[in-house]
Design a protein around this motif. Structure first.
Motif, PDB file in Angstrom:
ATOM      1  N   GLY A   1       0.778  -1.235   0.000  1.00 61.50           N
ATOM      2  CA  GLY A   1       0.000   0.000   0.000  1.00 61.50           C
ATOM      3  C   GLY A   1       0.805   1.278   0.000  1.00 61.50           C
ATOM      4  N   ILE A   2       2.133   1.168  -0.145  1.00 64.31           N
ATOM      5  CA  ILE A   2       2.978   2.366  -0.193  1.00 64.31           C
ATOM      6  C   ILE A   2       3.061   2.830  -1.643  1.00 64.31           C
ATOM      7  N   ASN A   3       2.418   3.954  -1.948  1.00 70.78           N
ATOM      8  CA  ASN A   3       2.453   4.454  -3.323  1.00 70.78           C
ATOM      9  C   ASN A   3       2.920   5.906  -3.410  1.00 70.78           C
ATOM     10  N   ALA A   4       3.432   6.423  -2.301  1.00 69.72           N
ATOM     11  CA  ALA A   4       3.998   7.768  -2.279  1.00 69.72           C
ATOM     12  C   ALA A   4       5.076   7.811  -1.203  1.00 69.72           C
ATOM     13  N   VAL A   5       6.048   8.683  -1.397  1.00 71.67           N
ATOM     14  CA  VAL A   5       7.150   8.777  -0.437  1.00 71.67           C
ATOM     15  C   VAL A   5       7.382  10.244  -0.064  1.00 71.67           C
ATOM     16  N   PRO A   6       7.978  10.471   1.120  1.00 70.43           N
ATOM     17  CA  PRO A   6       8.541   9.457   2.031  1.00 70.43           C
ATOM     18  C   PRO A   6       7.457   8.739   2.819  1.00 70.43           C
ATOM     19  N   ALA A   7       7.768   7.507   3.183  1.00 74.14           N
ATOM     20  CA  ALA A   7       6.914   6.721   4.079  1.00 74.14           C
ATOM     21  C   ALA A   7       7.792   6.159   5.188  1.00 74.14           C
ATOM     22  N   PHE A   8       7.356   6.329   6.413  1.00 77.64           N
ATOM     23  CA  PHE A   8       8.103   5.842   7.575  1.00 77.64           C
ATOM     24  C   PHE A   8       7.256   4.774   8.264  1.00 77.64           C
ATOM     25  N   ILE A   9       7.801   3.577   8.383  1.00 80.04           N
ATOM     26  CA  ILE A   9       7.076   2.487   9.040  1.00 80.04           C
ATOM     27  C   ILE A   9       7.764   2.215  10.365  1.00 80.04           C
ATOM     28  N   ILE A  10       7.008   2.395  11.451  1.00 80.16           N
ATOM     29  CA  ILE A  10       7.564   2.273  12.792  1.00 80.16           C
ATOM     30  C   ILE A  10       7.271   0.879  13.341  1.00 80.16           C
ATOM     31  N   ASN A  11       8.333   0.195  13.761  1.00 82.46           N
ATOM     32  CA  ASN A  11       8.217  -1.164  14.316  1.00 82.46           C
ATOM     33  C   ASN A  11       7.397  -2.085  13.427  1.00 82.46           C
ATOM     34  N   LYS A  12       7.522  -1.870  12.120  1.00 80.76           N
ATOM     35  CA  LYS A  12       6.909  -2.734  11.095  1.00 80.76           C
ATOM     36  C   LYS A  12       5.383  -2.708  11.083  1.00 80.76           C
ATOM     37  N   LYS A  13       4.757  -1.749  11.799  1.00 77.65           N
ATOM     38  CA  LYS A  13       3.285  -1.753  11.782  1.00 77.65           C
ATOM     39  C   LYS A  13       2.620  -0.376  11.806  1.00 77.65           C
ATOM     40  N   HIS A  14       3.335   0.664  12.165  1.00 84.46           N
ATOM     41  CA  HIS A  14       2.732   1.995  12.225  1.00 84.46           C
ATOM     42  C   HIS A  14       3.272   2.840  11.088  1.00 84.46           C
ATOM     43  N   LEU A  15       2.382   3.333  10.215  1.00 80.28           N
ATOM     44  CA  LEU A  15       2.802   4.096   9.043  1.00 80.28           C
ATOM     45  C   LEU A  15       2.667   5.599   9.282  1.00 80.28           C
TER      46      LEU A  15
ATOM     47  N   GLN B   1       6.437  14.924   7.824  1.00 78.10           N
ATOM     48  CA  GLN B   1       5.757  15.509   8.979  1.00 78.10           C
ATOM     49  C   GLN B   1       6.701  16.422   9.772  1.00 78.10           C
ATOM     50  N   GLN B   2       6.120  17.372  10.489  1.00 75.49           N
ATOM     51  CA  GLN B   2       6.907  18.271  11.331  1.00 75.49           C
ATOM     52  C   GLN B   2       7.525  17.496  12.500  1.00 75.49           C
ATOM     53  N   PRO B   3       8.691  17.934  12.998  1.00 74.67           N
ATOM     54  CA  PRO B   3       9.358  17.224  14.086  1.00 74.67           C
ATOM     55  C   PRO B   3       8.490  16.989  15.320  1.00 74.67           C
ATOM     56  N   ASP B   4       7.674  17.972  15.715  1.00 71.19           N
ATOM     57  CA  ASP B   4       6.857  17.780  16.914  1.00 71.19           C
ATOM     58  C   ASP B   4       5.814  16.685  16.723  1.00 71.19           C
ATOM     59  N   SER B   5       5.278  16.582  15.499  1.00 67.62           N
ATOM     60  CA  SER B   5       4.327  15.494  15.214  1.00 67.62           C
ATOM     61  C   SER B   5       5.027  14.139  15.265  1.00 67.62           C
ATOM     62  N   LEU B   6       6.247  14.098  14.746  1.00 69.37           N
ATOM     63  CA  LEU B   6       7.018  12.854  14.767  1.00 69.37           C
ATOM     64  C   LEU B   6       7.377  12.458  16.194  1.00 69.37           C
ATOM     65  N   VAL B   7       7.751  13.435  17.002  1.00 69.63           N
ATOM     66  CA  VAL B   7       8.077  13.159  18.403  1.00 69.63           C
ATOM     67  C   VAL B   7       6.885  12.526  19.105  1.00 69.63           C
ATOM     68  N   ALA B   8       5.706  13.109  18.910  1.00 71.92           N
ATOM     69  CA  ALA B   8       4.497  12.593  19.566  1.00 71.92           C
ATOM     70  C   ALA B   8       4.179  11.173  19.110  1.00 71.92           C
ATOM     71  N   ALA B   9       4.276  10.942  17.800  1.00 70.43           N
ATOM     72  CA  ALA B   9       3.956   9.615  17.268  1.00 70.43           C
ATOM     73  C   ALA B   9       4.956   8.565  17.738  1.00 70.43           C
ATOM     74  N   LEU B  10       6.238   8.916  17.711  1.00 69.51           N
ATOM     75  CA  LEU B  10       7.270   7.962  18.113  1.00 69.51           C
ATOM     76  C   LEU B  10       7.229   7.692  19.620  1.00 69.51           C
ATOM     77  N   LYS B  11       6.900   8.711  20.386  1.00 71.45           N
ATOM     78  CA  LYS B  11       6.761   8.522  21.835  1.00 71.45           C
ATOM     79  C   LYS B  11       5.645   7.530  22.135  1.00 71.45           C
ATOM     80  N   GLU B  12       4.542   7.690  21.431  1.00 64.46           N
ATOM     81  CA  GLU B  12       3.402   6.795  21.648  1.00 64.46           C
ATOM     82  C   GLU B  12       3.769   5.348  21.348  1.00 64.46           C
ATOM     83  N   VAL B  13       4.470   5.141  20.241  1.00 58.73           N
ATOM     84  CA  VAL B  13       4.905   3.782  19.892  1.00 58.73           C
ATOM     85  C   VAL B  13       5.878   3.238  20.926  1.00 58.73           C
ATOM     86  N   ALA B  14       6.819   4.065  21.355  1.00 63.26           N
ATOM     87  CA  ALA B  14       7.818   3.641  22.336  1.00 63.26           C
ATOM     88  C   ALA B  14       7.174   3.293  23.671  1.00 63.26           C
TER      89      ALA B  14
END
Length: 216
Positions: free
Chosen positions: A180-194, A199-212
């Motif tokens: 289902g990846i048809n545009a880039v960049p695409a970041f897949i976190i722990n093989k399940k979160h796309l 994205q802006q750094p603060d959005s990435l921080v929030a998303a990565l914190k949640e996964v962690a």
């Protein structure tokens, strides 16, 4: 320390990919203070797999592919240049800039993972194309980039000449398309979160914190 895996699907002629990666770097720097760090794995995605060997004028290509007017194209270049400046990357767009096929570049990048030189090579190639205006389909440009990234030139030549690496790139790209990846960049976190797009750094921080936190 909580470790997360980030798979990055990108192309070295995609301006939003380098902006997205630079924003990710900022986010990861902030997360280090909270004992969260990431292992990065890069994967190929050719924006123009059928591009002819000589490439095409970038502005003409954008007009054909997306229907962009010259004014819209110029505005986009100015926006990208400013966003690049904000993340510490220099875009040098010109009227004669061309878009190229990146299959050979991805062969080297895929191989470079086993040498732990993938990140270095990615950065050299982004700069070669967007800052220096080089033809990243040219074997000599690729060999120079490999050498700059700390890769043995003769070994890089063998990788470029090896059809099995070209086939591996094509196979991997097909797998991402089927996922289902048809545009880039695409970041897949722990093989399940796309996370799609730059994205802006603060959005990435929030998303990565949640996964962690889920992982921890």
């Amino acid at each position: 320390m909580i470790k997360i895996r980030i798979d990055i699907v990108s192309d070295v002629v995609c301006p939003w990919c380098i902006i997205g990666v630079k924003r990710l770097e900022k986010a990861l720097l902030e997360l280090k203070q909270e004992a969260i760090e990431a292992e990065l794995y890069w994967h190929p995605f050719e924006l123009n797999p059928a591009m002819k060997p000589e490439g095409q004028n970038l502005r003409e290509h954008i007009a054909e592919k997306y229907g962009s007017s010259p004014e819209a194209s110029q505005s986009a270049r100015e926006t990208l240049t400013q966003l690049g400046h904000e993340v510490g990357f220099t875009f040098q767009f010109s009227d004669n800039m061309r878009i190229y096929n990146t299959r050979k570049a991805h062969q080297l990048l895929m191989w470079a993972q086993q040498e732990q030189r993938q990140y270095q090579l990615e950065m050299v190639l982004f700069e070669a194309y967007f800052t220096q205006g080089q033809d990243v389909s040219d074997p000599q440009v690729l060999l120079n980039a490999a050498q700059t990234a700390g890769i043995d030139r003769d070994t890089a030549q063998r990788v470029l000449d090896d059809d099995s690496w070209a086939n591996a790139v094509a196979s991997t790209e097909q797998q991402w398309l089927e996922a289902g990846i048809n545009a880039v960049p695409a970041f897949i976190i722990n093989k399940k979160h796309l996370i799609s797009g730059a994205q802006q750094p603060d959005s990435l921080v929030a998303a990565l914190k949640e996964v962690a936190n889920q992982q921890g």
